[in-house]
Motif scaffolding. Structure first.
Motif, PDB file in Angstrom:
ATOM      1  N   ILE A 124       4.534   6.113   8.521  1.00 55.77           N
ATOM      2  CA  ILE A 124       3.775   7.293   8.965  1.00 55.77           C
ATOM      3  C   ILE A 124       3.971   8.600   7.720  1.00 55.77           C
ATOM      4  CG2 ILE A 124       3.497   6.963  11.412  1.00 55.77           C
ATOM      5  CD1 ILE A 124       5.542   9.020  11.930  1.00 55.77           C
ATOM      6  N   GLY A 125       2.862   9.188   7.530  1.00 57.75           N
ATOM      7  CA  GLY A 125       2.952  10.469   6.621  1.00 57.75           C
ATOM      8  C   GLY A 125       3.561  11.515   7.300  1.00 57.75           C
ATOM      9  N   ASP A 126       3.972  12.504   6.599  1.00 55.62           N
ATOM     10  CA  ASP A 126       4.502  13.556   7.307  1.00 55.62           C
ATOM     11  C   ASP A 126       3.512  14.471   8.164  1.00 55.62           C
ATOM     12  OD1 ASP A 126       6.858  13.249   5.856  1.00 55.62           O
ATOM     13  OD2 ASP A 126       6.232  14.490   4.286  1.00 55.62           O
ATOM     14  N   ASP A 127       2.356  14.526   8.036  1.00 58.63           N
ATOM     15  CA  ASP A 127       1.332  15.177   8.865  1.00 58.63           C
ATOM     16  C   ASP A 127       0.593  14.127  10.237  1.00 58.63           C
ATOM     17  OD1 ASP A 127       1.869  17.399   7.162  1.00 58.63           O
ATOM     18  OD2 ASP A 127      -0.442  16.966   6.264  1.00 58.63           O
ATOM     19  N   VAL A 128       1.332  13.055  10.295  1.00 53.51           N
ATOM     20  CA  VAL A 128       0.690  12.273  11.458  1.00 53.51           C
ATOM     21  C   VAL A 128       1.686  12.761  12.591  1.00 53.51           C
ATOM     22  CG1 VAL A 128       0.704   9.959  12.271  1.00 53.51           C
ATOM     23  CG2 VAL A 128       0.112  10.389   9.838  1.00 53.51           C
ATOM     24  N   PRO A 143       0.923  -1.207   0.012  1.00 59.42           N
ATOM     25  CA  PRO A 143      -0.079   0.015   0.119  1.00 59.42           C
ATOM     26  C   PRO A 143       0.800   1.194   0.021  1.00 59.42           C
ATOM     27  CG  PRO A 143      -0.186  -1.036   2.164  1.00 59.42           C
ATOM     28  CD  PRO A 143       0.588  -1.975   1.192  1.00 59.42           C
ATOM     29  N   LYS A 144       0.122   2.335  -0.609  1.00 60.04           N
ATOM     30  CA  LYS A 144       0.793   3.641  -0.533  1.00 60.04           C
ATOM     31  C   LYS A 144       0.240   4.545   0.436  1.00 60.04           C
ATOM     32  CE  LYS A 144       2.250   3.268  -5.476  1.00 60.04           C
ATOM     33  NZ  LYS A 144       2.001   3.971  -6.991  1.00 60.04           N
ATOM     34  N   LEU A 145       0.676   5.563   0.670  1.00 60.79           N
ATOM     35  CA  LEU A 145       0.305   6.658   1.523  1.00 60.79           C
ATOM     36  C   LEU A 145      -0.767   7.617   0.463  1.00 60.79           C
ATOM     37  CD1 LEU A 145       2.952   7.647   3.986  1.00 60.79           C
ATOM     38  CD2 LEU A 145       1.108   6.226   4.414  1.00 60.79           C
ATOM     39  N   GLU A 146      -1.799   7.013  -0.009  1.00 61.07           N
ATOM     40  CA  GLU A 146      -2.622   7.575  -0.711  1.00 61.07           C
ATOM     41  C   GLU A 146      -4.030   7.172  -0.662  1.00 61.07           C
ATOM     42  OE1 GLU A 146       0.118   7.906  -5.071  1.00 61.07           O
ATOM     43  OE2 GLU A 146      -1.623   6.519  -4.726  1.00 61.07           O
ATOM     44  N   ILE A 147      -5.085   8.020  -0.848  1.00 62.94           N
ATOM     45  CA  ILE A 147      -6.644   7.843  -0.890  1.00 62.94           C
ATOM     46  C   ILE A 147      -6.961   7.157  -2.104  1.00 62.94           C
ATOM     47  CG2 ILE A 147      -6.905   9.394   1.289  1.00 62.94           C
ATOM     48  CD1 ILE A 147      -8.281  11.058  -0.838  1.00 62.94           C
ATOM     49  N   PRO A 148      -8.317   6.607  -2.097  1.00 62.80           N
ATOM     50  CA  PRO A 148      -8.789   6.324  -3.628  1.00 62.80           C
ATOM     51  C   PRO A 148      -8.858   7.346  -4.170  1.00 62.80           C
ATOM     52  CG  PRO A 148      -9.811   4.948  -1.659  1.00 62.80           C
ATOM     53  CD  PRO A 148      -8.940   6.011  -1.066  1.00 62.80           C
ATOM     54  N   GLN A 149      -8.559   7.057  -5.657  1.00 64.95           N
ATOM     55  CA  GLN A 149      -8.511   8.101  -6.696  1.00 64.95           C
ATOM     56  C   GLN A 149     -10.354   8.653  -6.708  1.00 64.95           C
ATOM     57  OE1 GLN A 149      -5.924   9.332  -8.730  1.00 64.95           O
ATOM     58  NE2 GLN A 149      -7.351  10.947  -8.663  1.00 64.95           N
ATOM     59  N   GLU A 150     -10.992   7.747  -6.695  1.00 65.42           N
ATOM     60  CA  GLU A 150     -12.418   7.975  -6.682  1.00 65.42           C
ATOM     61  C   GLU A 150     -12.881   8.968  -5.755  1.00 65.42           C
ATOM     62  OE1 GLU A 150     -15.560   4.730  -5.299  1.00 65.42           O
ATOM     63  OE2 GLU A 150     -13.777   3.611  -5.938  1.00 65.42           O
ATOM     64  N   ASP A 202     -11.244  12.483  -6.477  1.00 68.88           N
ATOM     65  CA  ASP A 202     -11.797  13.205  -7.372  1.00 68.88           C
ATOM     66  C   ASP A 202     -13.139  13.783  -6.954  1.00 68.88           C
ATOM     67  OD1 ASP A 202      -9.918  12.648  -9.116  1.00 68.88           O
ATOM     68  OD2 ASP A 202     -10.722  10.705 -10.128  1.00 68.88           O
ATOM     69  N   ALA A 203     -13.895  12.768  -6.344  1.00 69.51           N
ATOM     70  CA  ALA A 203     -15.286  13.294  -5.850  1.00 69.51           C
ATOM     71  C   ALA A 203     -15.334  14.538  -5.028  1.00 69.51           C
ATOM     72  CB  ALA A 203     -16.053  12.214  -5.246  1.00 69.51           C
ATOM     73  N   PHE A 204     -14.318  14.496  -4.171  1.00 69.50           N
ATOM     74  CA  PHE A 204     -14.235  15.513  -3.032  1.00 69.50           C
ATOM     75  C   PHE A 204     -13.380  16.818  -3.444  1.00 69.50           C
ATOM     76  CE2 PHE A 204     -16.030  11.962  -0.835  1.00 69.50           C
ATOM     77  CZ  PHE A 204     -17.299  12.375  -0.365  1.00 69.50           C
ATOM     78  N   GLY A 205     -12.681  16.711  -4.542  1.00 74.67           N
ATOM     79  CA  GLY A 205     -11.766  17.588  -4.760  1.00 74.67           C
ATOM     80  C   GLY A 205     -10.565  17.836  -3.985  1.00 74.67           C
ATOM     81  N   ILE A 206     -10.134  16.959  -3.538  1.00 74.39           N
ATOM     82  CA  ILE A 206      -8.783  16.850  -2.554  1.00 74.39           C
ATOM     83  C   ILE A 206      -7.610  15.819  -3.386  1.00 74.39           C
ATOM     84  CG2 ILE A 206     -10.217  17.275  -0.505  1.00 74.39           C
ATOM     85  CD1 ILE A 206     -10.102  14.341   0.133  1.00 74.39           C
ATOM     86  N   LYS A 207      -6.619  16.034  -2.667  1.00 74.72           N
ATOM     87  CA  LYS A 207      -5.249  15.647  -3.284  1.00 74.72           C
ATOM     88  C   LYS A 207      -5.449  13.956  -2.963  1.00 74.72           C
ATOM     89  CE  LYS A 207      -2.398  19.480  -2.770  1.00 74.72           C
ATOM     90  NZ  LYS A 207      -1.079  20.189  -2.170  1.00 74.72           N
ATOM     91  N   GLN A 208      -4.790  13.069  -3.665  1.00 71.68           N
ATOM     92  CA  GLN A 208      -4.826  11.704  -3.401  1.00 71.68           C
ATOM     93  C   GLN A 208      -3.740  11.599  -2.545  1.00 71.68           C
ATOM     94  OE1 GLN A 208      -4.049   9.005  -6.883  1.00 71.68           O
ATOM     95  NE2 GLN A 208      -4.903   7.420  -5.670  1.00 71.68           N
ATOM     96  N   ALA A 209      -2.701  12.140  -2.522  1.00 73.02           N
ATOM     97  CA  ALA A 209      -1.543  11.954  -1.533  1.00 73.02           C
ATOM     98  C   ALA A 209      -2.164  12.155  -0.147  1.00 73.02           C
ATOM     99  CB  ALA A 209      -0.546  13.044  -1.816  1.00 73.02           C
TER     100      ALA A 209
END
Length: 403
Positions: free
Chosen positions: A85-89, A23-30, A33-40
């Motif tokens: 962990i991601g940089d914002d955790v 897994p990557k530190l990414e949310i699902p593309q759908e 796209d739906a909420f206009g936020i970054k996938q990262a």
């Protein structure tokens, strides 16, 4: 890391363990796209699975009773060790062992701010609320795997305060991701309190968790109804009374034999839409349990409904039920001034307090639901045994971390 073995749905009655990318530190593309936020997702972590459980809700998909596509990843009951962990955790670090609510919640929307984390507004384009590895729940990858990505980690993760104590109690703590809070929510929603008489429909893991929770809340009598002897014996193992609905006897009469009157103070539906009628070999009748609990709940009672009801059931008994329209005697509930609580349990509302009970040795929920450890490779066998009515809660141990 190069790979990630994961349990997937392969068609009605079949699951398999397949290799996916780590897994990557990414949310699902759908979702992005739906909420206009970054996938990262710098707010996310990667967990190494310590335990991940097979749930009755998973079985609905595997039986072909939902619109789940072939290839759907599975698993929403997740307990794991933080490995990235991601940089914002800010408040978690590698090595922490954490429980993950099956509800995915952003921690920022109106519903999350009201504590209604089961219906977060920012994690699923299809409707409010999301879950890992579940159909129409946002496309989030399942956690019956070796590794899984958890978004909004500071909000969603419940860290266990001591690693050694967590591993010692892991077969209890693994139930915090879903069935223990869900069963507790069913009992609380039904108004269970000191001295209550309680009926729980269904002796699967959620029903057993609801019955166990009713005892924790001080019920005087907890009656569990089911058609499978092994599951009823499991309920009896921690002090519940039971009624066998395969007998065809009147439910009200069986209740009266136990509590002295044909009604109870509180009732819980832990079965859901695949309910069957009463009697040996009874056919499926999806409104049976809801009508049962209304029939024996006293006037003014509350009904907790943690059992799953769906909006799409391709295997339903009739056209109406295929769209979630079933023959509920709402007039009976109205006449008795019943209140109904449905929907996903907001796990975060309960999980910390239930964790404290477990760590204090006061809530052996793993024993109550007969927690049984299997390997990831044995997941297909676990699904088949569970579907056949095994009185066990199958706990997958992908990395051999369960003592």
């Amino acid at each position: 890391m190069s790979g990630n073995k994961t349990v997937v749905y392969k068609g009605p009655g079949e699951v398999a363990v397949e290799s996916f990318a780590y897994p990557k530190l990414e949310i699902p593309q759908e979702v992005a796209d739906a909420f206009g936020i970054k996938q990262a997702a710098p707010h996310a972590v990667i967990l190494k699975l310590v335990t991940t459980n097979i749930c009755g809700s998973d079985q609905h998909m595997v039986r072909g009773r939902t619109t789940a596509p072939i290839g759907q990843t599975l698993g929403h009951e997740i307990t794991g060790e933080v490995v990235e962990i991601g940089d914002d955790v800010l408040f978690h670090k590698p090595g922490d062992i954490c429980s993950v609510p099956f509800n995915i919640a952003c921690g920022r929307c109106r519903m999350c701010n009201e504590g209604k984390t089961g219906i977060c507004l920012n994690v699923n384009p299809a409707r409010a609320g999301a879950a890992y590895g579940y159909v129409d729940m946002g496309g989030w990858l399942g956690g019956q795997a070796e590794y899984v990505m958890i978004p909004y980690a500071d909000f969603n993760l419940l860290k266990f305060p001591d690693r050694d104590a967590a591993l010692e109690h892991i077969l209890d703590l693994t139930m915090l991701s879903d069935i223990f809070p869900t069963g507790y929510h069913g009992a609380v929603s039904a108004g269970v309190t000191t001295g209550s008489t309680v009926y729980v429909a269904g002796a699967g893991p959620v029903g057993l968790a609801a019955a166990f929770s009713a005892q924790l809340l001080g019920a005087s009598h907890v009656i569990v109804g089911d058609m499978l002897d092994a599951r009823l014996k499991q309920a009896e193992s921690f002090g519940c009374s039971t009624v066998n609905l395969a007998s065809g006897d009147s439910l009200a009469d069986m209740v009266a034999d136990i509590v002295g009157e044909p009604e109870v103070d509180a009732a819980v539906d832990a079965v859901g839409f695949e309910a069957r009628g009463h009697g040996e070999g009874a056919a499926e009748a999806p409104a049976t349990v809801l009508n049962d609990v209304m029939s024996i709940a006293r006037a003014g009672a509350a009904l907790g409904i943690p059992g799953l009801y769906v909006t799409g059931d391709p295997g339903a008994v009739n056209e109406e039920a295929k769209h979630g329209q079933i023959g509920v005697r709402l007039g009976l509930g109205w006449a008795k001034s019943h209140s109904f609580v449905t929907g996903q349990c907001p796990v975060k509302k309960y999980n910390r307090k239930l964790m404290n009970l477990i760590l204090a040795g006061r809530a052996p929920i793993g024993k109550a639901v007969n927690a049984t450890t299997i390997s990831l490779e044995d997941a297909p066998s676990g699904y088949k045994q569970f579907d056949a009515g095994a009185a066990q809660k199958f706990v997958i141990d992908p990395h051999g971390m369960v003592a």
